[in-house]
Design a protein around this motif. Structure first.
Motif, PDB file in Angstrom:
ATOM      1  N   ALA A 172     172.453  48.780 101.355  1.00 32.35           N
ATOM      2  CA  ALA A 172     172.332  47.394 101.802  1.00 32.35           C
ATOM      3  C   ALA A 172     170.828  47.106 101.921  1.00 32.35           C
ATOM      4  O   ALA A 172     170.232  46.053 101.437  1.00 32.35           O
ATOM      5  N   LEU A 173     170.283  48.008 102.735  1.00 34.99           N
ATOM      6  CA  LEU A 173     168.838  47.719 102.759  1.00 34.99           C
ATOM      7  C   LEU A 173     167.734  47.583 101.513  1.00 34.99           C
ATOM      8  O   LEU A 173     167.230  46.697 101.347  1.00 34.99           O
ATOM      9  N   THR A 227     164.633  39.876  98.944  1.00 32.76           N
ATOM     10  CA  THR A 227     163.277  39.368  99.308  1.00 32.76           C
ATOM     11  C   THR A 227     162.339  39.065  98.468  1.00 32.76           C
ATOM     12  O   THR A 227     161.901  38.067  98.224  1.00 32.76           O
ATOM     13  N   ASP A 278     163.153  33.157 102.936  1.00 35.02           N
ATOM     14  CA  ASP A 278     164.070  32.866 104.074  1.00 35.02           C
ATOM     15  C   ASP A 278     164.508  31.674 104.016  1.00 35.02           C
ATOM     16  O   ASP A 278     165.778  31.432 104.285  1.00 35.02           O
ATOM     17  N   LEU A 334     171.360  39.682  97.812  1.00 31.16           N
ATOM     18  CA  LEU A 334     171.316  39.288  99.232  1.00 31.16           C
ATOM     19  C   LEU A 334     172.926  39.170  99.508  1.00 31.16           C
ATOM     20  O   LEU A 334     173.233  39.969 100.600  1.00 31.16           O
ATOM     21  N   ILE A 356     168.733  44.155 100.348  1.00 33.67           N
ATOM     22  CA  ILE A 356     167.822  43.166 101.115  1.00 33.67           C
ATOM     23  C   ILE A 356     166.353  43.049 100.542  1.00 33.67           C
ATOM     24  O   ILE A 356     165.879  42.052 100.284  1.00 33.67           O
ATOM     25  N   ALA A 364     167.414  31.500 101.729  1.00 34.10           N
ATOM     26  CA  ALA A 364     168.620  32.542 101.914  1.00 34.10           C
ATOM     27  C   ALA A 364     169.334  31.671 103.043  1.00 34.10           C
ATOM     28  O   ALA A 364     170.611  31.772 102.967  1.00 34.10           O
ATOM     29  N   PHE A 365     168.386  31.038 104.210  1.00 33.33           N
ATOM     30  CA  PHE A 365     169.208  30.629 105.274  1.00 33.33           C
ATOM     31  C   PHE A 365     169.503  28.916 105.218  1.00 33.33           C
ATOM     32  O   PHE A 365     170.131  28.954 106.229  1.00 33.33           O
TER      33      PHE A 365
END
Lengths: 281, 326
Positions: free
Chosen positions: A74-75, A82, A99, A48, A78, A102-103
Motif C-alpha cells: 500500500a505504501l 503521489t 492532493d 491510489l 501511495i 486525489a481528494f
C-alpha cells in the motif's frame, strides 16, 4: 555568410531516432498535454485506489507478516500515486497538485481501472486482484521506463522495482493458496473468478491509449498481453488452478464509469479535505 | 509502543540452585547481557516472557487505533507516513515475538494468551481515535511515553530484548516527531483543527501518564525487576521525566495540558502534577477500557478469519518439503 558544414550521416541518424516532436524543446501542443494528463491520471488513480484498498487490511490480516506486507505494498502504491498525480497536476497547469486530484474529484473524474476498486473480499480475493494487477503493472512499467516523456520514464523506472516485488508476493500466495488445502483452493478459485471480468480492461486500446501509444507515452497493449498471459499461465499451473472461464469483459473505468464500490471508497478517503476545505494538514 | 508491567505476579519462589543464582546475579550486576542459552532463574524467564510478550501484543493491538485512520488520512503524504508507521509497528511486534520466543514460549501460545484475555497489552490502546488529531496525539504522547520507557531498555539485561529495543527506539523517535508535526500543523491551522488538537490532548493526556504503570509504592515487581536489570528506572521516575519534557511541548503548540495542578517546581527542578485516576487505570487493565471489547474482538476475528490462510500456508510448506525430499 559562411557556408555551414554538411550534416554528417551519423548525426542525421541520431536526429531521426528522437521522439516525435523533434530533438529540441518544441512547444508541447495542447493535444499532447491532454493525452499525457489523461494517462497520468490513469496511472495515478490505479495506484491510489489499490493503495487505499490495501490500507483497509491494516490490523486485520491473517498474520503479522501478512499485515506488514500488505501495508508495504500500500505504501509503495501511495508513493507512486503521489508522483503520478503531482506530475498530472503540473502538466495540467491549472494549479492542482496530487492532493487536489486525489481528494477533490468525484467518481466520474476518476480514471482507474475497475479491477483496483473491487472490494478486498477474503485474503484469496485480495491476492487474486493483486496478481492480476501487479503482473500487468510490472509489464507496463517495464515499457514506460522508456517513455518519450522522461518524467514518466523516471517514475516508472523507480516503481518497477517495487512492482516486481508485489507481483512476486502475490504469485507466491496464489500458488500457496491454490496448492494448499481444499478450502484455500476453492477460495482462490473464487477470488480469481470474481476478478476475471475486469482483466480485459487493462488491455483496452481506447482512443486515448491509442493516441498515447502514437506519442510514445503508452506501450503496445498486445505486446503487454502476451507477456501477461504467459506469466499468469505459469503461476496458475504452479498453483494447480485452471484459469477461470472467459467472461464478458466489464469496461468503463477509464471513462469514469465505475462500479458502485468506488463512490464509497472515495467518500471515506476524501472526508477530511472535503469537510474542512480551508484546512492544511 | 511499550507496555509496563501490568500483572501482579506471585512472589518469586526461591527454589533455584544458590550457586547458579549467585553467578547469574553477579553477571547482571556487572551489566553483562544474558543470552537465550545461558542459565537464568525461572522467575526471570517468566517475568521477561510476560513483559516482552505484553510489549509485542501492544504493538499489534496498537495498529488498530491508527489503522482506523489510514483510509481517512487527509493528504497523500500523511497517508504514506501513517502506513509506514503502522508497518514499523508490525515489524516491532515481529521482533518482540521473536525475542520472547527465545525464552521458550511460542508465538502461537502468546497470541492465544492475548485472545483469551490472560495476557495484557498497553492500557492506552483501549481508548478510541475520534479525529485526525488523535493520530498526532498518539505519535506525540503515546510514542513519546514509549520512548521514555524504551530508551533505558536498550540496556536491559536480556540480550535479545535489548537489541530489539535499539531498533525499535530509532523508529519510535521518528514516530514521535511525526506525531508532533501533525499537532503543529493543526495548531497552526483553522479553529476547527485547533479544537481537534486540544480535544485530543485532553483525552490522551491522562491515559498517556497511565502508560508508566502504577506508582512505585504499588508496583510490587519493580524492586526485583530493577535488581535483575529488566527495568532500569521506576515508573514514577519515568512519568516525571515524561511530564517535564511534554508540558513545554504543549506550551509551544499553544495547547493546555488538562491538569490544573501542573506547575513548575523550582526546588525539584520538575513539574508538579495531579494524581492519575487509578481506579480508571485498574479498570482498563482488567479489560474495561472504553473500546477494549472492540479491540479484542477485532484481533480475535482477524485471527479466526485468517486461520484457513495459515493452514494453507502450512499445508503447502509440507507438500513442498515432501516433494523436495522425494
Amino acid at each position: 555568410m559562411p557556408s555551414l558544414p554538411p550534416i554528417r550521416p551519423e548525426d542525421e541518424e541520431v536526429a531521426l531516432k528522437t521522439r516525435p516532436g523533434g530533438a529540441f524543446d518544441a512547444p508541447v501542443d495542447e493535444e499532447h498535454r491532454a493525452t499525457l494528463f489523461e494517462m497520468l491520471l490513469r496511472l495515478g488513480d490505479d495506484s491510489l485506489i489499490l493503495g487505499q484498498r490495501l490500507g483497509e487490511w491494516c490490523g486485520h490480516a491473517p498474520s503479522v507478516e501478512v499485515d506488514l506486507s500488505l501495508a508495504n505494498i500500500a505504501l509503495d502504491l501511495i508513493g507512486q500515486a503521489t508522483h503520478f498525480l503531482n506530475l498530472a497536476g503540473e502538466i495540467e497547469g491549472r494549479g492542482r497538485d496530487g492532493d487536489a486530484l486525489a481528494f477533490h474529484r468525484d467518481v466520474l473524474d476518476f480514471r482507474n481501472c475497475l479491477l483496483v476498486e473491487q472490494p478486498n473480499g477474503d485474503f484469496a480475493q485480495t491476492m487474486a486482484r493483486q496478481l492480476l494487477f501487479s503482473a500487468w503493472q510490472k509489464r507496463l512499467f517495464d515499457q514506460l521506463a522508456a517513455s518519450s516523456d522522461e518524467r514518466v520514464a523516471a517514475i516508472a523506472a523507480k516503481a518497477v522495482k517495487e512492482v516486481a516485488y508485489h507481483e512476486e508476493l502475490a504469485a507466491e500466495w496464489v500458488i500457496r493458496l491454490g496448492d494448499g488445502t481444499d478450502e484455500s483452493r476453492a477460495r482462490m478459485a473464487d477470488g480469481l473468478d470474481w476478478m476475471w471480468r475486469f482483466v480485459p480492461e487493462l488491455f483496452e486500446l481506447d482512443e486515448a491509449a491509442a493516441d498515447a501509444n502514437g506519442r510514445g507515452l503508452w506501450p503496445d497493449v498486445d505486446l503487454l498481453r502476451t507477456g501477461y498471459d504467459a506469466r499468469l499461465q505459469t503461476v496458475l499451473a504452479e498453483a494447480t488452478l485452471d484459469a477461470p472461464k472467459p467472461q464478458r469483459p466489464i469496461l468503463g473505468g477509464r471513462r469514469g464509469h465505475h462500479s458502485e464500490h468506488l463512490g464509497h471508497l472515495i467518500a471515506v478517503m476524501q472526508f477530511l479535505p472535503r469537510t474542512y476545505p480551508d484546512a492544511v494538514w | 509502543m511499550y507496555t509496563t508491567e501490568l500483572q501482579k505476579n506471585a512472589q518469586v519462589q526461591n527454589l533455584e540452585d544458590p550457586a547458579k543464582l549467585e553467578a547469574f546475579e553477579a553477571r547482571v550486576a556487572a551489566d553483562e547481557f544474558i543470552e537465550p542459552k545461558d542459565w537464568m532463574p525461572e522467575a526471570y524467564r517468566r517475568t521477561l516472557t510476560r513483559q516482552i510478550s505484553q510489549h509485542a501484543h501492544s504493538e499489534i493491538v496498537g495498529m488498530l487505533p491508527e489503522g482506523n485512520w489510514i483510509s481517512r488520512a487527509p493528504s497523500l503524504r500523511r497517508k504514506a507516513i501513517l502506513l509506514a508507521k503502522v508497518q514499523d509497528e508490525a515489524g516491532h511486534g515481529l521482533y518482540l515475538y521473536s525475542a520472547a520466543e527465545t525464552l521458550g514460549t511460542s508465538r502461537q501460545e502468546m497470541i492465544e494468551a492475548l485472545h483469551s484475555g490472560k495476557a495484557k497489552y498497553s492500557t492506552i490502546f483501549n481508548y478510541p481515535t475520534l479525529t485526525w488529531a488523535d493520530i498526532g496525539a498518539i505519535g506525540w504522547l503515546v510514542d513519546g511515553a514509549a520512548i521514555m520507557n524504551q530508551v533505558p531498555l536498550q540496556r536491559t539485561s536480556y540480550g535479545p530484548y535489548a537489541r530489539a529495543m535499539v531498533r525499535v527506539c530509532k523508529e519510535e523517535s521518528f514516530h514521535q516527531r511525526q506525531g508532533y508535526e501533525i499537532m503543529m500543523a493543526m495548531c497552526a491551522g483553522t479553529a476547527d483543527q485547533k479544537r481537534m488538537a486540544q480535544d485530543a490532548l485532553n483525552r490522551w493526556w491522562w491515559p498517556s501518564l497511565m502508560m508508566f504503570g502504577p506508582t512505585d509504592d504499588n508496583s510490587p515487581n519493580t524492586a526485583q525487576s530493577m535488581r535483575w536489570r529488566i527495568k532500569r528506572d521506576t515508573n514514577d521516575e519515568l512519568r516525571q521525566k515524561f511530564v517535564d519534557i511534554t508540558v513545554p511541548q504543549a506550551d509551544a503548540l499553544g495547547l493546555t495540558v488538562p491538569d490544573p495542578q501542573v506547575k513548575w517546581n523550582e526546588a525539584k527542578g520538575g513539574y508538579d502534577f495531579g494524581e492519575v485516576d487509578w481506579e480508571e487505570f485498574y479498570a482498563v487493565v482488567k479489560g474495561e477500557g472504553p473500546v477494549a471489547k472492540e479491540r479484542m474482538k477485532a484481533r480475535r476475528e482477524a485471527w479466526e478469519k485468517g486461520a484457513w490462510v495459515r493452514e494453507a500456508a502450512a499445508a503447502y510448506a509440507e507438500k513442498l518439503a515432501a516433494r523436495e525430499a522425494a
